[in-house]
Write an enzyme that holds these catalytic residues in place. Structure first.
Site, PDB file in Angstrom:
ATOM      1  N   LYS A 215       0.821  -1.228   0.000  1.00  0.00           N
ATOM      2  CA  LYS A 215       0.000   0.000   0.000  1.00  0.00           C
ATOM      3  C   LYS A 215       0.846   1.265   0.000  1.00  0.00           C
ATOM      4  O   LYS A 215       0.442   2.284  -0.570  1.00  0.00           O
ATOM      5  CB  LYS A 215      -0.964   0.020   1.181  1.00  0.00           C
TER       6      LYS A 215
ATOM      7  N   VAL B 106      -5.159  -3.621   0.877  1.00  0.00           N
ATOM      8  CA  VAL B 106      -6.173  -2.964   1.723  1.00  0.00           C
ATOM      9  C   VAL B 106      -7.018  -4.016   2.440  1.00  0.00           C
ATOM     10  O   VAL B 106      -7.665  -4.851   1.802  1.00  0.00           O
ATOM     11  CB  VAL B 106      -7.103  -2.048   0.881  1.00  0.00           C
TER      12      VAL B 106
ATOM     13  N   ILE C 111     -10.103  -9.263   3.253  1.00  0.00           N
ATOM     14  CA  ILE C 111     -11.421  -8.783   2.794  1.00  0.00           C
ATOM     15  C   ILE C 111     -11.300  -8.341   1.332  1.00  0.00           C
ATOM     16  O   ILE C 111     -10.480  -7.480   1.025  1.00  0.00           O
ATOM     17  CB  ILE C 111     -11.916  -7.569   3.619  1.00  0.00           C
TER      18      ILE C 111
ATOM     19  N   LYS D  74      -3.946   2.898   3.168  1.00  0.00           N
ATOM     20  CA  LYS D  74      -5.080   2.091   2.697  1.00  0.00           C
ATOM     21  C   LYS D  74      -6.277   2.982   2.369  1.00  0.00           C
ATOM     22  O   LYS D  74      -6.987   2.754   1.382  1.00  0.00           O
ATOM     23  CB  LYS D  74      -5.460   1.063   3.761  1.00  0.00           C
TER      24      LYS D  74
ATOM     25  N   GLU E 251       3.777  -3.859  10.400  1.00  0.00           N
ATOM     26  CA  GLU E 251       4.685  -3.519   9.306  1.00  0.00           C
ATOM     27  C   GLU E 251       6.130  -3.627   9.800  1.00  0.00           C
ATOM     28  O   GLU E 251       6.391  -3.629  11.002  1.00  0.00           O
ATOM     29  CB  GLU E 251       4.428  -2.082   8.834  1.00  0.00           C
TER      30      GLU E 251
ATOM     31  N   GLY F  40       3.127 -11.417  13.192  1.00  0.00           N
ATOM     32  CA  GLY F  40       3.275 -11.077  11.771  1.00  0.00           C
ATOM     33  C   GLY F  40       2.252 -10.077  11.267  1.00  0.00           C
ATOM     34  O   GLY F  40       2.060  -9.934  10.069  1.00  0.00           O
TER      35      GLY F  40
HETATM   36  P1  NAP Z   1       8.185  -9.150   5.780  1.00  0.00           P
HETATM   37  O1  NAP Z   1       7.749 -10.311   6.579  1.00  0.00           O
HETATM   38  O2  NAP Z   1       9.049  -8.117   6.407  1.00  0.00           O
HETATM   39  O3  NAP Z   1       8.912  -9.725   4.469  1.00  0.00           O
HETATM   40  C1  NAP Z   1       9.582  -8.925   3.567  1.00  0.00           C
HETATM   41  C2  NAP Z   1      10.339  -9.827   2.596  1.00  0.00           C
HETATM   42  O4  NAP Z   1      10.949  -9.015   1.601  1.00  0.00           O
HETATM   43  C3  NAP Z   1      11.453 -10.642   3.257  1.00  0.00           C
HETATM   44  O5  NAP Z   1      11.444 -11.954   2.746  1.00  0.00           O
HETATM   45  C4  NAP Z   1      12.738  -9.936   2.823  1.00  0.00           C
HETATM   46  O6  NAP Z   1      13.823 -10.807   2.658  1.00  0.00           O
HETATM   47  C5  NAP Z   1      12.314  -9.401   1.464  1.00  0.00           C
HETATM   48  N1  NAP Z   1      13.065  -8.217   1.071  1.00  0.00           N
HETATM   49  C6  NAP Z   1      13.080  -7.008   1.670  1.00  0.00           C
HETATM   50  N2  NAP Z   1      13.907  -6.171   0.987  1.00  0.00           N
HETATM   51  C7  NAP Z   1      14.379  -6.865  -0.055  1.00  0.00           C
HETATM   52  C8  NAP Z   1      15.273  -6.572  -1.117  1.00  0.00           C
HETATM   53  N3  NAP Z   1      15.842  -5.375  -1.215  1.00  0.00           N
HETATM   54  N4  NAP Z   1      15.559  -7.537  -2.010  1.00  0.00           N
HETATM   55  C9  NAP Z   1      14.977  -8.763  -1.904  1.00  0.00           C
HETATM   56  N5  NAP Z   1      14.130  -9.108  -0.929  1.00  0.00           N
HETATM   57  C10 NAP Z   1      13.846  -8.175  -0.018  1.00  0.00           C
HETATM   58  O7  NAP Z   1       6.944  -8.370   5.172  1.00  0.00           O
HETATM   59  P2  NAP Z   1       5.436  -8.882   5.018  1.00  0.00           P
HETATM   60  O8  NAP Z   1       4.729  -8.710   6.293  1.00  0.00           O
HETATM   61  O9  NAP Z   1       5.446 -10.215   4.352  1.00  0.00           O
HETATM   62  O10 NAP Z   1       4.844  -7.754   4.038  1.00  0.00           O
HETATM   63  C11 NAP Z   1       5.109  -7.749   2.667  1.00  0.00           C
HETATM   64  C12 NAP Z   1       4.215  -6.736   1.986  1.00  0.00           C
HETATM   65  O11 NAP Z   1       2.864  -7.076   2.213  1.00  0.00           O
HETATM   66  C13 NAP Z   1       4.351  -5.291   2.498  1.00  0.00           C
HETATM   67  O12 NAP Z   1       4.131  -4.391   1.446  1.00  0.00           O
HETATM   68  C14 NAP Z   1       3.225  -5.179   3.514  1.00  0.00           C
HETATM   69  O13 NAP Z   1       2.797  -3.834   3.699  1.00  0.00           O
HETATM   70  C15 NAP Z   1       2.170  -5.991   2.826  1.00  0.00           C
HETATM   71  N6  NAP Z   1       1.132  -6.537   3.683  1.00  0.00           N
HETATM   72  C16 NAP Z   1       1.486  -7.254   4.778  1.00  0.00           C
HETATM   73  C17 NAP Z   1       0.491  -7.805   5.573  1.00  0.00           C
HETATM   74  C18 NAP Z   1       0.825  -8.618   6.804  1.00  0.00           C
HETATM   75  O14 NAP Z   1      -0.124  -8.976   7.507  1.00  0.00           O
HETATM   76  N7  NAP Z   1       2.064  -8.917   7.105  1.00  0.00           N
HETATM   77  C19 NAP Z   1      -0.844  -7.615   5.227  1.00  0.00           C
HETATM   78  C20 NAP Z   1      -1.178  -6.878   4.065  1.00  0.00           C
HETATM   79  C21 NAP Z   1      -0.157  -6.345   3.312  1.00  0.00           C
HETATM   80  P3  NAP Z   1      14.477 -11.635   3.899  1.00  0.00           P
HETATM   81  O15 NAP Z   1      13.394 -12.550   4.380  1.00  0.00           O
HETATM   82  O16 NAP Z   1      15.596 -12.392   3.298  1.00  0.00           O
HETATM   83  O17 NAP Z   1      14.872 -10.610   4.919  1.00  0.00           O
HETATM   84  N1  HSE Z   2       0.366  -3.958   9.338  1.00  0.00           N
HETATM   85  C1  HSE Z   2      -0.866  -4.105   8.688  1.00  0.00           C
HETATM   86  C2  HSE Z   2      -1.976  -4.237   9.719  1.00  0.00           C
HETATM   87  C3  HSE Z   2      -0.836  -5.326   7.812  1.00  0.00           C
HETATM   88  O1  HSE Z   2      -1.683  -4.428  10.895  1.00  0.00           O
HETATM   89  O2  HSE Z   2      -3.145  -4.127   9.369  1.00  0.00           O
HETATM   90  C4  HSE Z   2      -2.026  -5.414   6.918  1.00  0.00           C
HETATM   91  O3  HSE Z   2      -1.979  -4.431   5.943  1.00  0.00           O
END
Ligand code: NAP
Ligand code: HSE
Length: 429
Positions: A106, A133, A137, A206, A191, A188
């Protein structure tokens, strides 16, 4: 039909879950979309980290831009996060060569959404962001497709799972803010930089995407009034309950005669209304359309399962050959909306003053409010010994935000409060 070859950049909470779905649900997914989904390449920072999914037959890229340029993939999935850096560079690289893109990012879209949507449109390819977002949902689909014929007047909701988890857990257990935040990070939900969650910026990211799809304008992140939950205290949660309300971090976007009002802040919502009973990591979104009226969507807003569910839905659309404009309207037509300043917002407020219990204090509070035409609906003062600090809590009638701000400044200047006054807006949806 030829398989859809997928490259994923980012194998963290969301990326690893998406990889797992593709690898383990291949046959079931192929039956739904008529095409095999194949994970052919991935990128992350640490090649040695165990991702809990078999990646031996999958090509590894240290550089996500190189992955986006690989001839071995048909679609690029960006799950790294961040408004610029590797996420922006790799998405741009994929779009430039005409590769469909799915992202959950986002921050990236809130800042660069129009430019990226134009790049996708120029190549006639999808740029999908359902997961960005409200996690699991399917609200982007609901607004862009299901409610596509409506003029949306207002869209609002609980858009951050971390904050909702923190507020709900604080309320239920009385545990301290920092302790509950650490737990949300472990699960998890948060952010990489949790200040985005608790400071309201994640909700703002969002909200501007929701508003863009709902109202047909360009995302306007800098036109959002943003406050976080850092100052919400157990005392305010308890007083809210006494008045029949719960405190939630809300994002609200409203179409008005003067433009679009967009705001993110803690708010009191009345028990028995749809948002009040949304607990834990759950999110909820309410859309008000001219044809459909009010519709309410609730589900898990963060975490591996719900977020990967949304990413997979976007991938299924691509496998089926579905392409819709990223924000619901052609990117070339998206204009920045006229923004209504927060000072013009009108609504009731909860106010809590910490005052020294001595004669005339309530008179000063009332006069400062009256001078700005702010009218008190109800008031509560808990007794302590004369001369001690006591909380005075008030609920106001509807008032202009700018008048409320001036009244609170006058109260501080009058020297009758021992702490900064607390103001929490009340929503009577
Ligand atoms: P995360 O657990 O921090 O994972 C990020 C991943 O990206 C890790 O595997 C990291 O590698 C990799 N990475 C970061 N920088 C990099 C680079 N320069 N080159 C290659 N790989 C790189 O994040 P996440 O929670 O999965 O979130 C990912 C995205 O989804 C974000 O945009 C977040 O806003 C969105 N999102 C997350 C959720 C949630 O509930 N977590 C919900 C909705 C949206 P390493 O593992 O090797 O460090
Ligand atoms: N950090 C975000 C949250 C992940 O807590 O809602 C989902 O976008």
């Amino acid at each position: 039909m030829t398989p859809l070859r997928i490259g994923i950049a980012g194998l963290g909470t969301v990326g690893a879950a998406v990889a797992q779905s593709i690898v383990s649900q291949g046959a079931a997914l192929a039956a739904k979309c008529g095409r095999t989904l194949e994970l052919t390449a991935v990128s992350a920072r640490d090649k040695r980290k165990d991702r809990g999914v078999a990646l031996t037959k999958v090509e590894w890229f240290d550089d996500p831009v190189k992955l986006a340029q690989s001839a071995q993939i048909d679609v690029f999935v960006e799950l790294m996060g961040g408004e610029g850096g590797a996420a922006k560079a790799s998405v741009e690289a994929a779009l430039a060569r005409g590769l469909p893109v799915v992202t959950a990012n986002k921050a990236l879209l809130a800042h660069h959404g129009v430019a990226l949507a134009k790049a996708a449109e120029s190549k006639n390819i999808p740029l999908n962001f359902e997961a960005a977002v409200a996690g699991g949902i399917p609200i982007i689909k609901a607004l862009r497709e299901g409610l596509g014929a409506n003029q949306i007047e207002r869209v609002y909701g609980i858009l951050n799972g971390t904050c909702n988890y923190i507020l709900t857990t604080m309320e239920a257990s009385g545990r301290a803010f920092a302790d509950v935040l650490a737990e949300a990070q472990k699960l998890g939900y948060a952010e990489a930089d949790p200040t985005f969650d608790i400071g309201g910026m994640d909700t703002a990211h969002k909200l501007c995407l929701l508003a863009a799809v709902a109202f047909g304008n360009a995302p306007a992140l800098d036109g959002i009034h943003v406050e976080g939950i850092e100052r919400v205290s157990i005392a305010d949660i308890k007083f809210a309950d006494e008045f029949g309300y719960r405190i939630k971090l809300l994002g609200v976007a409203t179409r008005t005669a003067n433009g679009i009002e967009q705001r993110v802040h803690p708010a009191m919502v009345q028990h028995g209304t749809p948002l009040a009973d949304v607990d834990g990591v759950f999110n909820a979104v309410v859309a008000e359309g001219d044809l459909a009226g009010k519709s309410v969507y609730e589900g898990r807003g963060a975490g591996a399962g719900p977020t990967s569910s949304a990413v997979m839905a976007d991938l299924l659309d691509i496998a089926r050959g579905v392409r819709l404009p990223t924000f619901g309207a052609p990117a070339s037509t998206l204009k920045r909306p006229v923004i209504v300043p927060m000072g013009e917002h009108i609504g009731p407020c909860y106010l809590r003053f910490t005052v020294i219990d001595r004669p005339g204090v309530i008179a000063v509070l009332s006069r400062c409010l009256a001078d700005q035409a702010v009218s008190i609906e109800s008031m509560l003062q808990r007794s302590r010994s004369p001369g001690e600090a006591v909380p005075v809590v008030m609920i106001t009638h509807e008032a202009r935000e700018a008048s409320m701000t001036k009244a609170l400044q006058a109260i501080v200047a009058a020297g009758v409060v021992t702490e900064q006054p607390v103001m929490i807006r009340m929503e009577r949806f």
